[in-house]
Each structure stands twice: as structure tokens, then as C-alpha cells.
Design an enzyme around this catalytic site. Structure first.
Site, PDB file in Angstrom:
ATOM      1  N   TRP A 196     -14.944 -74.140  31.673  1.00  0.00           N
ATOM      2  CA  TRP A 196     -14.346 -72.969  32.338  1.00  0.00           C
ATOM      3  C   TRP A 196     -15.360 -71.849  32.134  1.00  0.00           C
ATOM      4  CZ3 TRP A 196     -12.381 -68.081  30.888  1.00  0.00           C
ATOM      5  CH2 TRP A 196     -11.458 -67.517  31.766  1.00  0.00           C
ATOM      6  N   GLU A 240       8.518 -61.600  34.174  1.00  0.00           N
ATOM      7  CA  GLU A 240       8.199 -63.024  34.193  1.00  0.00           C
ATOM      8  C   GLU A 240       8.254 -63.576  35.629  1.00  0.00           C
ATOM      9  OE1 GLU A 240       6.753 -64.910  32.357  1.00  0.00           O
ATOM     10  OE2 GLU A 240       7.287 -66.923  32.961  1.00  0.00           O
ATOM     11  N   LYS A 287      -4.926 -73.117  30.813  1.00  0.00           N
ATOM     12  CA  LYS A 287      -3.656 -73.326  30.120  1.00  0.00           C
ATOM     13  C   LYS A 287      -3.646 -72.665  28.756  1.00  0.00           C
ATOM     14  CE  LYS A 287       0.459 -74.895  29.587  1.00  0.00           C
ATOM     15  NZ  LYS A 287       1.510 -74.091  30.256  1.00  0.00           N
ATOM     16  N   HIS A 331      10.412 -43.387  39.856  1.00  0.00           N
ATOM     17  CA  HIS A 331       9.299 -42.579  39.348  1.00  0.00           C
ATOM     18  C   HIS A 331       7.961 -43.004  39.948  1.00  0.00           C
ATOM     19  CE1 HIS A 331      11.931 -40.605  36.509  1.00  0.00           C
ATOM     20  NE2 HIS A 331      12.405 -41.793  36.153  1.00  0.00           N
ATOM     21  N   CYS A 357     -12.078 -74.645  28.448  1.00  0.00           N
ATOM     22  CA  CYS A 357     -12.928 -75.820  28.231  1.00  0.00           C
ATOM     23  C   CYS A 357     -12.226 -76.893  27.399  1.00  0.00           C
ATOM     24  CB  CYS A 357     -14.195 -75.423  27.500  1.00  0.00           C
ATOM     25  SG  CYS A 357     -15.077 -74.066  28.249  1.00  0.00           S
ATOM     26  N   LYS A 414       5.060 -65.264  37.468  1.00  0.00           N
ATOM     27  CA  LYS A 414       5.088 -66.616  38.027  1.00  0.00           C
ATOM     28  C   LYS A 414       4.595 -66.591  39.473  1.00  0.00           C
ATOM     29  CE  LYS A 414       5.175 -68.661  35.283  1.00  0.00           C
ATOM     30  NZ  LYS A 414       5.299 -68.193  33.945  1.00  0.00           N
ATOM     31  N   GLU A 443       0.666 -65.691  39.727  1.00  0.00           N
ATOM     32  CA  GLU A 443      -0.331 -66.620  39.195  1.00  0.00           C
ATOM     33  C   GLU A 443      -0.459 -67.911  39.993  1.00  0.00           C
ATOM     34  OE1 GLU A 443       0.215 -67.855  35.104  1.00  0.00           O
ATOM     35  OE2 GLU A 443       2.343 -68.162  35.371  1.00  0.00           O
ATOM     36  N   ARG A 480      -5.849 -77.963  31.628  1.00  0.00           N
ATOM     37  CA  ARG A 480      -6.280 -76.743  30.951  1.00  0.00           C
ATOM     38  C   ARG A 480      -7.022 -75.788  31.874  1.00  0.00           C
ATOM     39  NH1 ARG A 480      -6.892 -76.655  25.508  1.00  0.00           N
ATOM     40  NH2 ARG A 480      -8.962 -75.754  25.654  1.00  0.00           N
ATOM     41  N   ASN A 497     -17.079 -75.127  23.096  1.00  0.00           N
ATOM     42  CA  ASN A 497     -16.005 -74.225  23.546  1.00  0.00           C
ATOM     43  C   ASN A 497     -16.177 -72.916  22.796  1.00  0.00           C
ATOM     44  OD1 ASN A 497     -14.979 -76.296  24.993  1.00  0.00           O
ATOM     45  ND2 ASN A 497     -13.114 -76.570  23.776  1.00  0.00           N
ATOM     46  N   GLY A 498     -15.976 -71.802  23.485  1.00  0.00           N
ATOM     47  CA  GLY A 498     -16.080 -70.505  22.814  1.00  0.00           C
ATOM     48  C   GLY A 498     -17.187 -69.663  23.418  1.00  0.00           C
TER      49      GLY A 498
HETATM   50  C1  AGP Z   1       1.984 -68.339  31.776  1.00  0.00           C
HETATM   51  O1  AGP Z   1       2.472 -68.769  32.973  1.00  0.00           O
HETATM   52  C2  AGP Z   1       0.586 -68.010  31.724  1.00  0.00           C
HETATM   53  N1  AGP Z   1      -0.239 -68.951  32.316  1.00  0.00           N
HETATM   54  C3  AGP Z   1       0.046 -67.266  30.511  1.00  0.00           C
HETATM   55  O2  AGP Z   1       0.482 -65.963  30.675  1.00  0.00           O
HETATM   56  C4  AGP Z   1       0.421 -67.753  29.087  1.00  0.00           C
HETATM   57  O3  AGP Z   1       1.777 -67.568  28.859  1.00  0.00           O
HETATM   58  C5  AGP Z   1      -0.426 -66.971  28.063  1.00  0.00           C
HETATM   59  O4  AGP Z   1      -1.781 -67.235  28.279  1.00  0.00           O
HETATM   60  C6  AGP Z   1      -0.051 -67.276  26.638  1.00  0.00           C
HETATM   61  O5  AGP Z   1      -0.288 -68.604  26.304  1.00  0.00           O
HETATM   62  P1  AGP Z   1       0.277 -69.267  24.976  1.00  0.00           P
HETATM   63  O6  AGP Z   1       1.765 -69.267  25.096  1.00  0.00           O
HETATM   64  O7  AGP Z   1      -0.320 -70.623  24.942  1.00  0.00           O
HETATM   65  O8  AGP Z   1      -0.180 -68.402  23.838  1.00  0.00           O
END
Ligand code: AGP
Length: 614
Positions: free
Chosen positions: A74, A487, A609, A510, A2, A491, A494, A27, A100-101
Site C-alpha cells: 500500500w 457512522e 483494513k 448553524h 501492506c 459508511k 468510504e 487489507r 511494512n511501515g
Molecule cells: C471503518 O469502516 C473504517 N474503514 C475505519 O474508519 C476503521 O474503523 C479505522 O481505521 C479504525 O480501525 P481499527 O478498528 O482496526 O482500529
């Protein structure tokens, strides 16, 4: 997650708020709305979907006034819909707020308020707050006091901004815990308020950050900050230098693509000013407040973070243990906060966070602090909560990262962790002058090496075309490049919604090896690092089972070229820095697959975000 924007001043608040919300689109959200006080009455426009939907609504049914608040939602409680979108209006029609929250005790509050006669118009937890404020307004008639009383009933973390048509000269905002920030922008004869700085930076660079348990009373003339008990609190005005223009896409189709390409610059910025060439190539990280005595006393470092930032932390573990010989544990922040970790005053808790507002990471930091650890952070957003509560910090110097999928804010902390390891090694005497000079000289090569990875984008794009229809993908890496596999897989999943798993390569036999067939590409990170020979045998095992192998390999490696089906080439990179170059082709691969699938790369479904709820 949000976003909040508010404005009070001589201008029409509607376009100012819409522009601010636009800046917060990155965001991630599912509905949007605004409330304006027009001719002494509160008018609301809100709808499900993108901001353009709200803009059309405002065009069809205009609303204007000199004070207003806006929100991008959100969904947590209640589906994304117009009635669940914020702002939420009270029953008298005089109070409206955005939130927010999560109100953790909203069920019991809702029952209590319903019994008192409150009628709820949404399924949200947020609506209880406006009814609570009205409950207290009906007895003492003052918005600030009513807000203070209402806040005392809420469990959980919150950012709340409200206005009243009965007191149209002020915006009242509150921050309780870590549900994202609340920042106040001090303009000339006008004031701005937002959850995040990018929403207001085009209007002012003079920013006040609200701390937890504080209330802001914002009028045209200025700002008062109060504690929850009503005491006035002194505050500092910070001057922020971020350039709002860098938050534009420019020649690129998506922010993610732009940010991948910005890595040469962000790596250069990350290094610049941090090497003292006159002092034997020593590393300068002054904001860390690190003394030789403390460096020598450290017994253990916990690195805590979420998602991509946690992958950076995993690389950091290898770097710090190898260079500075300090034991490091990497903990996913949402686990650390509940697992009763063994921490004392010789422990450092190092948080890595792009936003510096991730709720789980902040809670892990608070847990570490409660147990006596020294708090350090590596953070991109200047002035964020993580930075403010740390005893020392390293700022990423990446500039704003808008794409939900983190790219430049992954490679910058890799360099920060590398520099931190050198500094610690130096202060603890595990690194002699010659070795330090070599490590620093290697570092200076990095921006150029990253640039050479980016030059190969056309080859990556070609490979992406062959992969757009795959349903699953396995990523394997080892040692310092094991996190690169995690990573790369994150990527891909997501932004392209292709199921991808990152695995330590030695674990393949394994279990995951059972999955390998022609339908599941195996991406193998195999640069010339100390684990190279081992990785080579993993490739052979995958090939022997009919797997299609895509290798990330060092230029000129004919052995890999002969055995892999496809190769993503990277320039030769000193192994401690290799995670920076090996990840770049994987970022580009994920990007081009998602873009060719026609997906919303910058705002993938269900993601936000900065994740400001638990
Ligand atoms: C990264 O591509 C993600 N969208 C997500 O994993 C992100 O890295 C994670 O939410 C942590 O966010 P921050 O670095 O703002 O703490």
C-alpha cells in the site's frame, strides 16, 4: 495496508505464499510480489495491480523453492509500480526483504548509502533497509547480526522479513514499534510467517506473536527470538481458534454484505457467557481484571480510537456516563497522542479497535500508559498488539472482519460498552439490582431486533436504487444516535465515494442548513429515544427548505411517515441499545448504493483494513 507472508519447509513456497497473500487481500494494496530461493538464487516476481496480476506473472514465468517471502504493498513512498513493489533485492543479489511501515529518516540514510556506492532501484523508503543489511553483511557475513545492525539505524515503526541465498535455511524477521504485527506459525516440519494471522491459519493454529524490538530467526525446525542486542528471549506459543472458513464469502457477493448479515450471530456471541443469571443478571468481563476498589477509584475514562471505532466510543461515552456516572472523554487517537492530555493513575484509557494494530490507537495507548493510566481495550483480533499491551481487555467475538468498511465490528463494541457500563455501575453502586436486571433483559432482545432490521433489506435496496446518482448527503443525529449519523455518513463515503457528512442535528441551523436543497438528501436518525421530539423539529426545518428527508424511525411512527419522503423502519429498541438497530439500515443503504454503482465494495480505493502507518 501492506501484508507480509513467508514460508520455509518441504513444500513449494510459491503457492503457499500466493495463497497467504490472497488471504490478506482485504487489507487493501496496490501492488504485490514474492521472492523465492530457487537453486541457490533469489528469484523475484512482482507487479502493480491486483494479486491476479502476480499470479499470471508466476504462471508465465514459474518460480519454485522451499523458502520465500511475499508482500502486498500500500504505497507510501513512491507511486504504485512494479519497481516500487516489494520484495526489494540488494545489490549483491543475495539479500531480499519485504517491509511494512515507514523509514522516517530514509532521506538521510539514502544519501549516506548512495555516498557509499549503493545504487537505488526504487523510490521506496524500504529499499534503504536492504542496502543497510548489505553494508553490515560485507563486514561480518552473518544475516542475523547484519539485520540487528541495520535496524539500529531506522527511525519509525517497522515489520521486516528477509532471506538470504547465502543462508537459505532461515527467515529473519523483526518488529520495531507498531507498523502492524509479525506472527510466526509453527507447523509440522515447516514454519510460516505473516503480518496477520488469516494468512497462515489454514496451516497451523500454533502462533507466536513478535513483540516490538524483537527479531525472529525462523528455520524449518523452529524459532528463536532475540532482543535487538542479541540476547535470546523466551516466548509463548498461543493456540488460536479462528476458523479460516469464516473468512470466505459464501453465498454473498461481498464480504461487507456477509458481515452485515453476521451481526445477529456476532451480537449473540458477544453477549453469550457474559451474563451471570445465577447471580442476579450480573455482567462477567473477566479479562478486564476489574476489581471493585479500582472501579470505585476511577475518576475519568478516555476512550480513544479511529474512524468507526471512534464512533462506537462516542456511543460508549453516553452509556458509561448515564449508567455508571463516570466522566468520559472521547479522543480521536491521532489527536490524543499529541495533545498532552491530563492523565493520572485514576484514569482509564480505553482503546477500541477492530484490528488492534492501528498505529495511531497504539501510540495513544502508549502515551496513556506513559502518563500512568490503566489501559483497557475492546479488540476483535485476538492476540493483537492492543490486546497484548492492555491491563485488561474485552474481546469483540465478531470473528474475522474482512470488508474494509467495518460493520459487525461496530455493533459488537456497542454491546461491549453497554456491558462495561453496567459492570462499572454495579461496582460503583450507581445501579440497583432491579435496574441492572432491566438493562440485561433488554440486552437479550438485541440479536432478535438486529435480525428484524436485516429482514427489511429489500426496502433498503429499493431506496438505494433511487439514490445511486446523488453527489452529496447529510446525516443528522442527536444524543446517543449522533454517532449513528457520523457512522452512516462514513459508511456511505468510504465505499460509494459519495460525499457525506454526519452532523449533530442541533448544529444544522448553524451552517449546514445552507446546503439543503432537492439535490442533497438528508438522512435523519429519529427513533423513539429521548431526543425524538428534537429530531422531529429538525426534520421540519429541513423540509421547510425543500430538503428530501430519509428518516430512520421506529415501527408504527405515523407522524414521521407523514412528514418524511422515505422511511427506513427499525423495530422498537430500548434507547440505550438503539444505536445498534439504527445503524443497520444505514450500513445496508451504503452497501447497496455502492454495489449498484458497481464499485469494489470490499476494497475501496485508497483505504486499508488496518492502518498501520501514522
Ligand atoms: C471503518 O469502516 C473504517 N474503514 C475505519 O474508519 C476503521 O474503523 C479505522 O481505521 C479504525 O480501525 P481499527 O478498528 O482496526 O482500529
Amino acid at each position: 495496508m501492506c501484508g507480509i507472508v513467508g514460508y520455509i519447509g518441504p513444500r513449494d513456497a510459491t503457492p503457499v505464499i500466493l495463497a497467504g497473500l490472497k488471504r490478506l487481500e482485504y487489507r487493501g494494496y496496490d501492488s504485490a510480489g514474492l521472492a523465492i530461493i530457487e537453486d541457490g538464487r533469489i528469484k523475484i516476481r512482482r507487479d502493480v495491480g491486483k494479486l491476479s496480476q502476480l499470479e499470471s506473472l508466476v504462471e508465465e514465468s514459474p518460480v519454485s523453492g522451499n523458502i520465500g517471502i511475499g508482500h502486498t504493498r500500500w504505497a507510501t513512498h513512491g507511486e504504485p509500480s512494479a519497481r516500487n513493489a516489494h520484495p526489494h533485492l540488494g545489490m549483491t543479489g543475495d539479500i531480499v526483504l519485504v517491509h511494512n511501515g515507514i523509514v522516517e529518516n530514509y532521506m538521510e540514510l539514502r544519501e549516506e548509502l548512495s555516498a557509499e556506492g549503493a545504487v537505488f532501484n526504487s523510490e521506496t523508503d524500504s529499499e534503504v533497509i536492504v542496502h543497510l543489511v548489505e553494508r553490515y553483511l560485507s563486514t561480518n557475513g552473518n544475516l542475523v547480526d547484519a539485520a540487528r545492525n541495520a535496524l539500529s539505524h531506522l527511525r519509525g515503526a517497522h515489520g521486516i522479513v528477509m532471506i538470504s541465498s547465502k543462508e537459505p535455511d532461515k527467515i529473519v524477521a523483526a518488529r520495531i514499534g507498531n507498523a502492524g504485527g509479525v506472527v510466526v506459525g509453527m507447523g509440522e516440519g515447516e514454519m510460516h510467517i505473516a503480518s496477520d494471522m488469516p494468512a497462515i491459519l489454514e496451516h497451523t493454529r500454533k502462533i507466536v506473536f513478535l513483540e516490538s524490538q524483537q527479531i525472529a530467526v525462523v528455520t524449518r525446525q523452529g524459532l528463536d527470538i532475540l532482543a535487538l542486542d542479541g540476547r535470546t528471549i523466551d516466548y509463548q506459543v498461543s493456540s488460536v481458534s479462528w476458523d479460516p472458513v469464516s473468512a470466505e464469502k459464501g453465498e454473498f457477493k461481498h464480504f461487507m454484505e456477509k458481515e452485515i448479515h453476521e451481526q445477529v450471530r456476532s451480537l449473540t456471541e458477544t453477549i453469550s457467557g457474559r451474563i451471570d443469571f445465577r447471580n442476579g443478571h450480573s455482567i462477567r468481563l473477566p479479562e478486564l481484571n476489574l476489581t471493585q476498589k479500582f472501579a470505585q477509584d476511577i475518576r475519568k475514562i478516555f476512550i480513544t480510537a479511529c474512524g468507526t471505532a471512534a464512533h462506537a466510543g462516542m456511543v460508549g461515552k453516553v452509556l458509561i456516563e448515564h449508567i455508571a456516572r463516570i466522566p468520559v472523554e472521547v479522543d480521536i487517537a491521532s489527536e490524543f497522542r499529541y495533545r498532552d492530555p491530563i492523565v493520572d493513575e485514576n484514569t482509564v484509557l480505553l482503546a477500541v479497535s477492530q484490528s488492534g494494530e492501528t498505529a495511531d490507537t497504539l501510540a495513544a495507548m502508549e502515551e496513556g500508559q506513559r502518563k500512568g493510566a490503566t489501559l483497557w481495550s475492546i479488540v476483535n483480533v485476538i492476540g493483537s498488539q492492543a490486546m497484548r499491551i492492555s491491563d485488561g481487555y474485552i474481546s469483540m467475538q465478531s470473528g474475522p472482519e474482512i470488508g474494509v468498511a467495518s460493520t459487525k465490528a461496530y455493533t459488537a463494541p456497542l454491546v461491549d460498552l453497554y456491558m462495561l457500563a453496567i459492570l462499572l455501575g454495579d461496582l460503583r453502586g450507581t445501579l440497583d439490582r432491579k435496574s441492572r436486571q432491566k438493562l440485561v433483559d433488554d440486552l437479550r432482545l438485541l440479536p432478535d431486533l438486529a435480525g428484524r432490521c436485516l429482514d427489511r433489506e429489500a426496502e433498503v435496496e429499493r431506496l438505494a436504487r433511487e439514490l445511486i446518482h446523488v453527489n452529496h448527503c447529510l446525516y443528522l443525529g442527536r444524543g446517543i444516535n449522533m454517532p449513528t449519523a457520523y457512522e452512516g455518513a462514513l459508511k456511505l463515503k468510504e465505499i460509494s465515494y459519495i460525499h457525506a457528512e454526519g452532523y449533530p442535528a442541533g448544529e444544522m441551523k448553524h451552517g449546514p442548513i445552507a446546503l439543503i436543497d432537492r439535490e442533497m438528501p438528508v438522512v435523519v436518525i429519529a427513533p423513539r429515544d429521548p431526543w425524538y421530539e428534537k429530531m422531529f423539529s429538525q426534520i421540519e426545518q429541513a423540509k421547510a427548505r425543500g430538503g428530501v428527508v430519509i428518516a430512520v424511525a421506529t415501527d408504527g411512527d405515523q407522524t414521521i411517515a407523514d412528514i418524511a419522503d422515505h422511511v427506513l423502519w427499525v423495530p422498537h429498541t430500548p434507547w440505550l441499545l438503539s444505536p445498534v438497530t439504527t445503524v443497520i439500515p444505514l450500513q445496508m443503504l451504503a452497501y447497496h448504493i455502492a454495489a449498484q454503482r458497481g464499485l469494489d465494495v470490499d476494497q475501496p480505493r485508497n483505504l486499508a483494513k488496518s492502518v498501520t502507518v501514522e
